[in-house]
Design a protein around this motif. Structure first.
Motif, PDB file in Angstrom:
ATOM      1  N   VAL A 162       0.813  -1.227   0.000  1.00 24.36           N
ATOM      2  CA  VAL A 162       0.000   0.000   0.000  1.00 24.36           C
ATOM      3  C   VAL A 162       0.845   1.276   0.000  1.00 24.36           C
ATOM      4  CG1 VAL A 162      -1.985  -1.139   1.063  1.00 24.36           C
ATOM      5  CG2 VAL A 162      -0.325   0.056   2.511  1.00 24.36           C
ATOM      6  N   SER A 163       2.152   1.145  -0.074  1.00 26.89           N
ATOM      7  CA  SER A 163       3.022   2.331  -0.149  1.00 26.89           C
ATOM      8  C   SER A 163       3.038   2.824  -1.588  1.00 26.89           C
ATOM      9  CB  SER A 163       4.438   1.995   0.326  1.00 26.89           C
ATOM     10  OG  SER A 163       4.421   1.732   1.698  1.00 26.89           O
ATOM     11  N   LEU A 164       2.043   3.611  -1.916  1.00 28.16           N
ATOM     12  CA  LEU A 164       1.825   4.074  -3.286  1.00 28.16           C
ATOM     13  C   LEU A 164       1.631   5.580  -3.288  1.00 28.16           C
ATOM     14  CD1 LEU A 164      -0.914   1.399  -4.064  1.00 28.16           C
ATOM     15  CD2 LEU A 164       1.444   1.328  -4.902  1.00 28.16           C
ATOM     16  N   ASP A 165       1.708   6.175  -4.475  1.00 27.60           N
ATOM     17  CA  ASP A 165       1.366   7.590  -4.567  1.00 27.60           C
ATOM     18  C   ASP A 165      -0.132   7.728  -4.300  1.00 27.60           C
ATOM     19  OD1 ASP A 165      -0.099   7.862  -7.417  1.00 27.60           O
ATOM     20  OD2 ASP A 165       1.589   6.449  -7.616  1.00 27.60           O
ATOM     21  N   VAL A 166      -0.547   8.910  -3.902  1.00 29.64           N
ATOM     22  CA  VAL A 166      -1.924   9.121  -3.432  1.00 29.64           C
ATOM     23  C   VAL A 166      -2.986   8.737  -4.472  1.00 29.64           C
ATOM     24  CG1 VAL A 166      -3.581  10.862  -2.614  1.00 29.64           C
ATOM     25  CG2 VAL A 166      -1.269  10.787  -1.669  1.00 29.64           C
ATOM     26  N   PRO A 167      -2.876   9.166  -5.729  1.00 28.95           N
ATOM     27  CA  PRO A 167      -3.925   8.765  -6.685  1.00 28.95           C
ATOM     28  C   PRO A 167      -4.027   7.242  -6.860  1.00 28.95           C
ATOM     29  CG  PRO A 167      -2.630  10.576  -7.581  1.00 28.95           C
ATOM     30  CD  PRO A 167      -1.931  10.116  -6.339  1.00 28.95           C
ATOM     31  N   THR A 168      -2.894   6.559  -6.907  1.00 29.24           N
ATOM     32  CA  THR A 168      -2.900   5.099  -7.050  1.00 29.24           C
ATOM     33  C   THR A 168      -3.469   4.446  -5.804  1.00 29.24           C
ATOM     34  OG1 THR A 168      -0.970   5.249  -8.503  1.00 29.24           O
ATOM     35  CG2 THR A 168      -1.482   3.086  -7.600  1.00 29.24           C
ATOM     36  N   LEU A 169      -3.102   4.965  -4.646  1.00 30.57           N
ATOM     37  CA  LEU A 169      -3.617   4.437  -3.387  1.00 30.57           C
ATOM     38  C   LEU A 169      -5.138   4.555  -3.330  1.00 30.57           C
ATOM     39  CD1 LEU A 169      -3.072   3.246  -0.580  1.00 30.57           C
ATOM     40  CD2 LEU A 169      -2.675   5.580   0.237  1.00 30.57           C
ATOM     41  N   PHE A 170      -5.679   5.682  -3.758  1.00 28.98           N
ATOM     42  CA  PHE A 170      -7.132   5.851  -3.749  1.00 28.98           C
ATOM     43  C   PHE A 170      -7.807   4.925  -4.761  1.00 28.98           C
ATOM     44  CE2 PHE A 170      -7.018  10.386  -1.815  1.00 28.98           C
ATOM     45  CZ  PHE A 170      -6.887   9.829  -0.567  1.00 28.98           C
ATOM     46  N   ARG A 171      -7.170   4.677  -5.899  1.00 25.71           N
ATOM     47  CA  ARG A 171      -7.723   3.723  -6.873  1.00 25.71           C
ATOM     48  C   ARG A 171      -7.721   2.316  -6.290  1.00 25.71           C
ATOM     49  NH1 ARG A 171      -4.079   3.960 -11.286  1.00 25.71           N
ATOM     50  NH2 ARG A 171      -5.299   2.308 -12.234  1.00 25.71           N
ATOM     51  N   LEU A 172      -6.666   1.976  -5.534  1.00 24.44           N
ATOM     52  CA  LEU A 172      -6.599   0.671  -4.884  1.00 24.44           C
ATOM     53  C   LEU A 172      -7.698   0.537  -3.834  1.00 24.44           C
ATOM     54  CD1 LEU A 172      -5.169  -2.058  -4.558  1.00 24.44           C
ATOM     55  CD2 LEU A 172      -3.660  -0.956  -2.888  1.00 24.44           C
TER      56      LEU A 172
ATOM     57  N   PHE B 263      -3.774  15.469  -0.597  1.00 23.75           N
ATOM     58  CA  PHE B 263      -4.886  14.673  -1.108  1.00 23.75           C
ATOM     59  C   PHE B 263      -5.670  15.381  -2.216  1.00 23.75           C
ATOM     60  CE2 PHE B 263      -4.345  13.162   3.356  1.00 23.75           C
ATOM     61  CZ  PHE B 263      -3.777  11.941   3.032  1.00 23.75           C
ATOM     62  N   ASN B 264      -5.121  16.492  -2.700  1.00 20.58           N
ATOM     63  CA  ASN B 264      -5.719  17.233  -3.809  1.00 20.58           C
ATOM     64  C   ASN B 264      -7.187  17.577  -3.528  1.00 20.58           C
ATOM     65  OD1 ASN B 264      -5.600  18.514  -6.286  1.00 20.58           O
ATOM     66  ND2 ASN B 264      -6.255  16.697  -7.405  1.00 20.58           N
ATOM     67  N   ILE B 265      -7.399  18.209  -2.373  1.00 16.89           N
ATOM     68  CA  ILE B 265      -8.747  18.593  -1.949  1.00 16.89           C
ATOM     69  C   ILE B 265      -8.920  20.089  -2.189  1.00 16.89           C
ATOM     70  CG2 ILE B 265     -10.347  18.756  -0.005  1.00 16.89           C
ATOM     71  CD1 ILE B 265      -8.750  16.398   1.258  1.00 16.89           C
ATOM     72  N   GLU B 266      -9.922  20.423  -2.965  1.00 16.68           N
ATOM     73  CA  GLU B 266     -10.188  21.829  -3.274  1.00 16.68           C
ATOM     74  C   GLU B 266     -10.857  22.501  -2.077  1.00 16.68           C
ATOM     75  OE1 GLU B 266     -13.148  24.362  -6.167  1.00 16.68           O
ATOM     76  OE2 GLU B 266     -12.433  22.414  -6.856  1.00 16.68           O
ATOM     77  N   ASN B 267     -10.399  23.701  -1.741  1.00 15.67           N
ATOM     78  CA  ASN B 267     -11.022  24.472  -0.669  1.00 15.67           C
ATOM     79  C   ASN B 267     -12.216  25.206  -1.270  1.00 15.67           C
ATOM     80  OD1 ASN B 267     -11.753  26.048   1.461  1.00 15.67           O
ATOM     81  ND2 ASN B 267      -9.827  27.162   1.634  1.00 15.67           N
ATOM     82  N   ASP B 268     -13.407  24.791  -0.919  1.00 12.35           N
ATOM     83  CA  ASP B 268     -14.616  25.400  -1.473  1.00 12.35           C
ATOM     84  C   ASP B 268     -15.236  26.439  -0.537  1.00 12.35           C
ATOM     85  OD1 ASP B 268     -15.444  23.585   0.393  1.00 12.35           O
ATOM     86  OD2 ASP B 268     -16.998  22.674  -0.859  1.00 12.35           O
ATOM     87  N   LEU B 269     -14.481  26.853   0.474  1.00 11.31           N
ATOM     88  CA  LEU B 269     -14.954  27.868   1.407  1.00 11.31           C
ATOM     89  C   LEU B 269     -14.382  29.237   1.024  1.00 11.31           C
ATOM     90  CD1 LEU B 269     -14.310  25.972   4.760  1.00 11.31           C
ATOM     91  CD2 LEU B 269     -16.483  26.213   3.559  1.00 11.31           C
ATOM     92  N   THR B 270     -15.189  30.270   1.274  1.00 10.89           N
ATOM     93  CA  THR B 270     -14.653  31.618   1.101  1.00 10.89           C
ATOM     94  C   THR B 270     -13.735  31.901   2.282  1.00 10.89           C
ATOM     95  OG1 THR B 270     -16.411  32.674   2.363  1.00 10.89           O
ATOM     96  CG2 THR B 270     -16.796  32.369  -0.024  1.00 10.89           C
ATOM     97  N   ARG B 271     -12.935  32.951   2.188  1.00 14.34           N
ATOM     98  CA  ARG B 271     -12.046  33.309   3.300  1.00 14.34           C
ATOM     99  C   ARG B 271     -12.849  33.604   4.563  1.00 14.34           C
ATOM    100  NH1 ARG B 271      -6.591  36.035   1.473  1.00 14.34           N
ATOM    101  NH2 ARG B 271      -6.442  35.110  -0.580  1.00 14.34           N
ATOM    102  N   GLU B 272     -13.994  34.236   4.396  1.00 13.17           N
ATOM    103  CA  GLU B 272     -14.827  34.579   5.536  1.00 13.17           C
ATOM    104  C   GLU B 272     -15.397  33.320   6.196  1.00 13.17           C
ATOM    105  OE1 GLU B 272     -15.338  35.940   2.400  1.00 13.17           O
ATOM    106  OE2 GLU B 272     -14.241  37.785   2.838  1.00 13.17           O
ATOM    107  N   GLU B 273     -15.879  32.368   5.382  1.00 16.19           N
ATOM    108  CA  GLU B 273     -16.423  31.131   5.915  1.00 16.19           C
ATOM    109  C   GLU B 273     -15.339  30.329   6.652  1.00 16.19           C
ATOM    110  OE1 GLU B 273     -19.896  29.995   2.658  1.00 16.19           O
ATOM    111  OE2 GLU B 273     -17.797  29.563   2.175  1.00 16.19           O
ATOM    112  N   GLU B 274     -14.153  30.286   6.062  1.00 14.54           N
ATOM    113  CA  GLU B 274     -13.065  29.551   6.693  1.00 14.54           C
ATOM    114  C   GLU B 274     -12.656  30.212   8.014  1.00 14.54           C
ATOM    115  OE1 GLU B 274      -8.715  27.599   5.704  1.00 14.54           O
ATOM    116  OE2 GLU B 274      -9.831  28.563   4.084  1.00 14.54           O
TER     117      GLU B 274
END
Length: 171
Positions: A99-109, A145-156
């Protein structure tokens, strides 16, 4: 299909790769175990949600785990708890390396192991992700984990104020 080590099952990935596995190895997957029980494996099993590269890793996992389980059973372990402890110890390093894989491959696994219901592999892969995330900041997690921040600065900022305890640095 039959071999010296028993009946084999043909697995076909979504991209057409073919793998012959023993029934014992295939039974590590609850999906395949149920199909074996129902007699649905005679013409092979097509796995539409699993690519060849992920199926190769799953087959490697199942082959190794089935072999070690078989070895321990042949060694005559009478105590089930001791047998399981010995099995886990023998496979710990193998699982960690697999399981020592790069993140995209690990998530596919993880997705493939979940689809095939290979609990041990799914647990090992998810534990690896948890270990990776441990002690990361929110920003590090987003980047890793390549997660997009969908919050505005004020919300965060509001969330950080309301939950300041969660964002405090550890010492």
């Amino acid at each position: 299909m039959d071999t010296e080590s028993g009946k084999t099952i043909l697995l076909i990935s979504s991209d057409g790769h073919r793998f012959e596995v023993t029934e014992a190895a295939a039974s590590m997957s609850r999906l395949l175990s149920n199909m074996i029980e129902d007699g649905c494996t005679d013409n092979g099993v097509t796995l539409p949600n699993v690519t060849g590269d992920m199926l190769a890793k799953i087959v490697k996992y199942c082959d190794k785990h089935a072999a070690v389980t078989s070895e321990l059973a042949a060694a005559g372990f009478s105590d089930a708890a001791a047998r399981e402890e010995s099995r886990v110890e023998k496979l710990k390093e193998f699982d960690a390396e697999l399981v020592s894989l790069d993140v995209p491959t690990l998530f596919r696994l993880i997705m493939a192991a979940d689809f095939m219901d290979v609990k041990g592999l799914l647990d090992a892969a998810c534990q690896h992700v948890a270990d990776m995330a441990k002690d990361m900041t929110v920003e590090q997690m987003r980047e890793t984990f390549n997660i997009e921040n969908d919050l505005t600065r004020e919300e965060e900022a509001a969330i950080r104020r309301e939950n300041a305890w969660a964002f405090a640095t550890r010492r």
